[in-house]
Design a protein around this motif. Structure first.
Motif, PDB file in Angstrom:
ATOM      1  N   VAL A 191       0.839  -1.203   0.000  1.00 22.53           N
ATOM      2  CA  VAL A 191       0.000   0.000   0.000  1.00 22.53           C
ATOM      3  C   VAL A 191       0.871   1.250   0.000  1.00 22.53           C
ATOM      4  N   LEU A 192       1.895   1.269   0.851  1.00 25.09           N
ATOM      5  CA  LEU A 192       2.754   2.449   0.964  1.00 25.09           C
ATOM      6  C   LEU A 192       3.557   2.691  -0.319  1.00 25.09           C
ATOM      7  N   TRP A 193       4.100   1.626  -0.915  1.00 27.26           N
ATOM      8  CA  TRP A 193       4.864   1.801  -2.150  1.00 27.26           C
ATOM      9  C   TRP A 193       3.961   2.269  -3.284  1.00 27.26           C
ATOM     10  N   SER A 194       2.745   1.719  -3.345  1.00 27.19           N
ATOM     11  CA  SER A 194       1.803   2.128  -4.384  1.00 27.19           C
ATOM     12  C   SER A 194       1.407   3.594  -4.224  1.00 27.19           C
ATOM     13  N   ILE A 195       1.170   4.010  -2.981  1.00 25.07           N
ATOM     14  CA  ILE A 195       0.818   5.412  -2.714  1.00 25.07           C
ATOM     15  C   ILE A 195       1.970   6.333  -3.117  1.00 25.07           C
ATOM     16  N   LEU A 196       3.208   5.910  -2.827  1.00 25.45           N
ATOM     17  CA  LEU A 196       4.364   6.741  -3.179  1.00 25.45           C
ATOM     18  C   LEU A 196       4.439   6.973  -4.682  1.00 25.45           C
ATOM     19  N   LEU A 197       4.348   5.908  -5.480  1.00 28.95           N
ATOM     20  CA  LEU A 197       4.445   6.060  -6.930  1.00 28.95           C
ATOM     21  C   LEU A 197       3.263   6.840  -7.493  1.00 28.95           C
ATOM     22  N   SER A 198       2.065   6.573  -6.978  1.00 30.55           N
ATOM     23  CA  SER A 198       0.871   7.237  -7.505  1.00 30.55           C
ATOM     24  C   SER A 198       0.868   8.728  -7.212  1.00 30.55           C
ATOM     25  N   ILE A 239       5.883  14.485 -21.514  1.00 30.96           N
ATOM     26  CA  ILE A 239       6.470  13.154 -21.729  1.00 30.96           C
ATOM     27  C   ILE A 239       6.535  12.357 -20.425  1.00 30.96           C
ATOM     28  N   PRO A 240       7.169  12.859 -19.344  1.00 29.71           N
ATOM     29  CA  PRO A 240       7.126  12.089 -18.088  1.00 29.71           C
ATOM     30  C   PRO A 240       5.733  11.994 -17.495  1.00 29.71           C
ATOM     31  N   TRP A 241       4.882  13.017 -17.700  1.00 27.99           N
ATOM     32  CA  TRP A 241       3.501  12.900 -17.211  1.00 27.99           C
ATOM     33  C   TRP A 241       2.797  11.715 -17.856  1.00 27.99           C
ATOM     34  N   GLY A 242       3.067  11.495 -19.146  1.00 26.22           N
ATOM     35  CA  GLY A 242       2.470  10.344 -19.824  1.00 26.22           C
ATOM     36  C   GLY A 242       2.899   9.034 -19.196  1.00 26.22           C
ATOM     37  N   VAL A 243       4.161   8.957 -18.793  1.00 27.93           N
ATOM     38  CA  VAL A 243       4.654   7.751 -18.103  1.00 27.93           C
ATOM     39  C   VAL A 243       3.925   7.574 -16.782  1.00 27.93           C
ATOM     40  N   PHE A 244       3.787   8.661 -16.017  1.00 24.82           N
ATOM     41  CA  PHE A 244       3.134   8.569 -14.707  1.00 24.82           C
ATOM     42  C   PHE A 244       1.687   8.098 -14.838  1.00 24.82           C
ATOM     43  N   GLN A 245       1.004   8.538 -15.893  1.00 28.60           N
ATOM     44  CA  GLN A 245      -0.415   8.236 -16.049  1.00 28.60           C
ATOM     45  C   GLN A 245      -0.698   6.742 -16.054  1.00 28.60           C
ATOM     46  N   THR A 246       0.156   5.975 -16.711  1.00 25.86           N
ATOM     47  CA  THR A 246      -0.111   4.550 -16.857  1.00 25.86           C
ATOM     48  C   THR A 246       0.722   3.680 -15.933  1.00 25.86           C
ATOM     49  N   LEU A 247       1.974   4.054 -15.730  1.00 28.91           N
ATOM     50  CA  LEU A 247       2.849   3.209 -14.927  1.00 28.91           C
ATOM     51  C   LEU A 247       2.355   3.103 -13.489  1.00 28.91           C
ATOM     52  N   THR A 248       1.898   4.214 -12.920  1.00 27.51           N
ATOM     53  CA  THR A 248       1.434   4.188 -11.531  1.00 27.51           C
ATOM     54  C   THR A 248       0.202   3.307 -11.374  1.00 27.51           C
ATOM     55  N   THR A 249      -0.716   3.360 -12.350  1.00 24.82           N
ATOM     56  CA  THR A 249      -1.915   2.526 -12.285  1.00 24.82           C
ATOM     57  C   THR A 249      -1.574   1.057 -12.432  1.00 24.82           C
ATOM     58  N   TYR A 282      -9.027   0.123  -4.483  1.00 28.13           N
ATOM     59  CA  TYR A 282      -8.698   1.278  -3.649  1.00 28.13           C
ATOM     60  C   TYR A 282      -7.392   1.933  -4.100  1.00 28.13           C
ATOM     61  N   LEU A 283      -6.369   1.112  -4.366  1.00 31.52           N
ATOM     62  CA  LEU A 283      -5.084   1.671  -4.746  1.00 31.52           C
ATOM     63  C   LEU A 283      -5.107   2.245  -6.164  1.00 31.52           C
ATOM     64  N   CYS A 284      -5.914   1.652  -7.041  1.00 32.43           N
ATOM     65  CA  CYS A 284      -6.019   2.203  -8.401  1.00 32.43           C
ATOM     66  C   CYS A 284      -6.775   3.528  -8.392  1.00 32.43           C
ATOM     67  N   THR A 285      -7.835   3.623  -7.601  1.00 27.19           N
ATOM     68  CA  THR A 285      -8.607   4.869  -7.558  1.00 27.19           C
ATOM     69  C   THR A 285      -7.903   5.951  -6.751  1.00 27.19           C
ATOM     70  N   TYR A 286      -6.904   5.570  -5.951  1.00 22.73           N
ATOM     71  CA  TYR A 286      -6.107   6.587  -5.260  1.00 22.73           C
ATOM     72  C   TYR A 286      -5.428   7.512  -6.269  1.00 22.73           C
ATOM     73  N   VAL A 287      -5.179   6.993  -7.475  1.00 22.82           N
ATOM     74  CA  VAL A 287      -4.596   7.814  -8.543  1.00 22.82           C
ATOM     75  C   VAL A 287      -5.490   9.018  -8.808  1.00 22.82           C
ATOM     76  N   ASN A 288      -6.800   8.803  -8.826  1.00 20.67           N
ATOM     77  CA  ASN A 288      -7.725   9.922  -9.049  1.00 20.67           C
ATOM     78  C   ASN A 288      -7.680  10.909  -7.885  1.00 20.67           C
ATOM     79  N   LEU A 289      -7.528  10.396  -6.659  1.00 20.71           N
ATOM     80  CA  LEU A 289      -7.408  11.284  -5.507  1.00 20.71           C
ATOM     81  C   LEU A 289      -6.169  12.171  -5.648  1.00 20.71           C
ATOM     82  N   CYS A 290      -5.062  11.592  -6.125  1.00 27.17           N
ATOM     83  CA  CYS A 290      -3.844  12.394  -6.347  1.00 27.17           C
ATOM     84  C   CYS A 290      -4.099  13.471  -7.383  1.00 27.17           C
TER      85      CYS A 290
END
Length: 583
Positions: free
Chosen positions: A71-78, A183-193, A207-215
C-alpha cells in the motif's frame, strides 16, 4: 484408456454455450497447450488454486494487515500524478489570471489582455501531445526494463523539464516546455496505475487504483489554492511561483522509488520467479502464518501461462488480436467516457465562472471548494465500490452527470444580467464535480487496470490513455471555442452544457451494453470470462471454476486416436499427481 478419454471428450465438448447456473472454465485446448509447455503444470495449478481461494476469502482488514508495504509503495508512486493534476488546473486557470494574460496575451480594445483561442488550444493540447509520446515510450520501456527503472528516469526528466516553463519569456517557449513536461507525465499516467494493480491483492486493487484519481484531485486543489494566494500580486511571480512549486514533488518521490521493489507480476513475465518471490516478500508482512508466497507466485505463473496460450504476443498489435481486442476496446472507451462526459467544465472552472459573470476572487474560491468536494467524493467512491461494484457506479454516475449538464444548459438560457442564474450554474458545477469524483473519475482507473490481461497490461493502459488524450485534445479545442467570447470564439458559455449532455448520454448507452463488472475477480478469472465471450452484463453473476479444465482433455484437431490417447494419458497422469499431492 480409450473409453476414459472418450468420456472426457464428451464432457469437454459441452462448453460452447456457458450458462449462468453452470461454472465455466478455460477452453480445453488452452489448458492442454499449457500443460504440455510447463513441467508439473498440475502441481502448479493446485498451488495457484489455493492462492486464488485465499484471495477470494481475504477481506479488506486482512489485506491491509498482510500488504501494508505494498500500500505504501503504491501510494508513493501514484503521488507523482499530483504533478499532472496540478499543471492541468494551473494552465487552464492562468487564462483567468490578469498577470499571465499581460505577459503572454494580446491586448483587446477595452485595454485588457487575453490569450487568443488558438494559443489556448495549443498550450492545453501541448502537454497532451507530450503525454501521447511518453505513453507509447512507457509501453515499450517499462515492459523491457521494469516499472521501477522507468519511473526513476521519468522523475529525473521531470526535474529538468520544469526549468523551461519557469524561465519562458514568450508563449512559444512556454509551449515547448508544456510538450516536454508532458512526456514524463504520460509515463506517470499509466505506470502508476499498472504498478498499483500488480502489487496488491483483489481486496485492495480498486482502492489503490482509484487513489490515482485522488492524487489528481489533490493536485487540482493545490493549484487552485496557490493561484488564489498569488492573485493579489501584480508582478511576474504571480505565475512563476506556481511553476516553481512543481519542483516540490519529483525529488522526494525519486528518492523513495530508488528503494521500491519491482512488480512481482513483471518479474514473473520475465521468467525471474525467484526475484518475484523476493519482491513479493518485500511487499507483504513477514512471518504471517496465513500467507504462502510460493502459492501466490504459482498463481501469477499459472495466469501468465494461460495468457500465453490465449495470446502469445506482448506487442502493441497483440492488443487488437483475439479476445484482447474486446479488452482493449473496453479499456479505451472506459477512459474516453472520462473525457466526453462533460468533465471538461471542471478543468476550465475558474475561467468558466468568470465567463458566467462571477468576480475573479469568487471564481478562484469556488474552484477550491470544487476540488475539496472532489477529494471527498473520491474517498466516498471507495465505500460505494465495495458494495455496488464498478459497473453500477460508472453507469449511475454517468446518468446523473447527464442530468446535471442538461440543468446547466437550461439555466444558461436566462440573461447574463441575471446574477442568481450565474451562481446556480456555479452550484451545479460543484455538484457535478462531487458526482464525477465519486463515480466516473476514480472508478475509471480501477476498471482500466482490471480489464487488460497481465501480459499486455502496460500496453493496453497506454493505448487507453492515449485514446483519452486524443479525445481530450478534441474536447479542449471544442471547449476553448465554446467558452471564448466572439469574435475569437463561439461564445456559447454555459449553453455548451447541452452539447456535452448529448455526448454523456451516448456514454451511458455504451456503458450499459459493453462495460463488464470486474469486482471480486482475479486476473485469471477475468482471462476466462473474456476467453469464453461472456456478455458484459453477466460478468458479475456467472459462476467460475477456472481450474476445473486443468485435467480435461479436448478433442485434438487433426490428430489420430493413438496420439489423442497419448495426450489423454499424459494429462490424466498429471491429474492423478495433483490429487495425490493434495491428499
Amino acid at each position: 484408456m480409450a473409453s476414459n478419454t472418450e468420456n472426457i471428450r464428451r464432457q469437454s465438448s459441452v462448453t460452447s454455450a456457458p450458462r449462468d447456473d453452470l461454472a465455466i472454465h478455460p477452453e480445453d485446448t488452452v489448458i492442454r497447450r499449457a500443460s504440455m509447455a510447463v513441467d508439473n503444470f498440475a502441481s502448479l495449478s493446485a498451488e495457484a488454486q489455493d492462492a486464488t481461494k485465499a484471495e477470494h476469502e481475504m477481506g479488506l482488514k486482512q489485506a491491509l494487515k498482510l500488504y501494508p508495504k505494498a500500500v505504501l509503495w503504491s501510494i508513493l508512486l501514484s503521488t507523482a500524478i499530483v504533478m499532472e493534476g496540478y499543471d492541468v488546473v494551473l494552465l487552464n486557470s492562468f487564462y483567468g489570471l490578469p498577470q499571465f494574460n499581460r505577459k503572454y496575451g494580446v491586448p483587446l480594445p477595452d485595454g485588457t489582455f487575453t490569450i487568443p483561442a488558438p494559443w489556448k488550444s495549443g498550450l492545453s493540447n501541448g502537454a497532451q501531445c507530450g503525454e501521447i509520446l511518453g505513453l507509447f515510450i512507457n509501453g515499450i520501456v517499462s515492459e523491457k526494463f521494469g516499472y521501477r527503472k522507468t519511473m526513476i528516469v521519468s522523475l529525473a526528466l521531470m526535474v529538468a523539464f520544469i526549468f523551461i516553463p519557469f524561465f519562458s519569456h514568450n508563449i512559444q517557449t512556454l509551449l515547448v516546455g508544456e510538450i516536454l513536461c508532458g512526456i514524463p507525465w504520460g509515463v506517470f499516467q499509466t505506470l502508476t496505475t499498472a504498478y498499483a494493480s500488480e502489487v496488491c491483492p483483489v481486496a485492495l486493487r480498486a482502492y489503490l487504483c482509484t487513489y490515482v484519481n485522488l492524487c489528481w484531485v489533490i493536485g487540482q486543489f493545490i493549484a487552485s489554492g496557490v493561484l488564489r494566494g498569488v492573485l493579489t500580486r501584480e508582478d511576474q511571480w504571480a505565475y512563476r511561483i506556481p511553476f516553481a512549486i512543481q519542483w516540490l514533488w519529483p525529488i522526494p518521490i525519486l528518492i523513495g522509488v530508488l528503494f521500491a521493489p519491482e512488480s512481482p507480476w513483471w518479474l514473473v513475465r520475465q521468467g525471474r520467479t525467484e526475484d518475484a518471490k523476493n519482491a513479493l516478500l518485500r511487499l507483504t508482512t513477514r512471518n504471517d502464518p496465513t500467507f504462502n508466497a510460493d502459492s501466490t507466485i504459482a498463481m501469477m505463473t499459472h495466469t501468465n501461462e494461460i495468457e500465453k496460450q490465449i495470446s502469445a504476443g506482448t506487442g502493441y498489435f497483440d492488443c487488437f488480436k483475439g479476445t484482447d481486442l474486446r479488452r482493449t476496446e473496453i479499456a479505451c472507451m472506459t477512459w474516453m467516457v472520462q473525457s466526453i462526459c462533460g468533465s471538461t467544465f471542471m478543468g476550465y472552472s475558474t475561467y468558466f465562472y468568470q465567463q458566467a459573470g462571477l468576480p475573479t476572487a469568487s471564481a478562484f474560491d469556488l474552484s477550491m471548494g470544487q476540488y475539496a468536494l472532489g477529494m471527498i467524493g473520491t474517498v466516498g467512491s471507495w465505500f460505494l465500490m465495495s458494495r455496488a461494484g464498478r459497473r453500477t457506479l460508472y453507469l449511475n454516475g454517468s446518468c446523473v452527470l447527464c442530468i446535471l449538464l442538461l440543468i446547466i444548459g437550461l439555466t444558461s438560457i436566462a440573461p447574463s444580467t441575471n446574477l442568481p442564474s450565474r451562481w446556480a450554474i456555479g452550484s451545479m458545477l460543484l455538484i457535478f464535480t462531487f458526482v464525477y469524483d465519486i463515480s466516473v473519475g476514480p472508478v475509471c482507473y480501477a476498471l482500466v487496470a482490471e480489464m487488460s490481461s497481465t501480459r499486455l497490461k502496460a500496453k493496453t493502459i497506454v493505448l487507453a490513455r492515449n485514446f483519452y488524450n486524443i479525445g481530450g485534445i478534441i474536447v479542449n479545442v471544442l471547449t476553448t471555442y465554446q467558452l471564448t467570447p466572439s469574435p475569437s470564439g463561439w461564445g456559447w458559455g454555459a449553453k455548451s452544457g447541452f452539447f456535452w449532455a448529448g455526448s454523456c448520454f451516448l456514454c451511458v448507452v455504451w456503458i450499459y451494453f459493453r462495460l463488464p463488472e470486474p469486482k471480486g475477480r482475479t486476473y485469471g478469472e477475468m482471462d476466462v470470462l473474456f476467453e469464453r465471450g461472456i456478455s458484459a452484463r453477466k460478468f458479475k453473476t456467472i459462476k467460475l471454476d477456472i481450474f476445473r479444465g486443468d485435467h480435461v482433455v479436448p478433442v485434438a484437431d487433426g490428430k489420430g486416436d493413438d496420439e489423442s490417447e497419448k495426450d489423454g494419458a499424459i494429462v490424466e497422469e498429471k491429474a492423478s499427481q495433483m490429487f495425490m499431492e493434495r491428499v
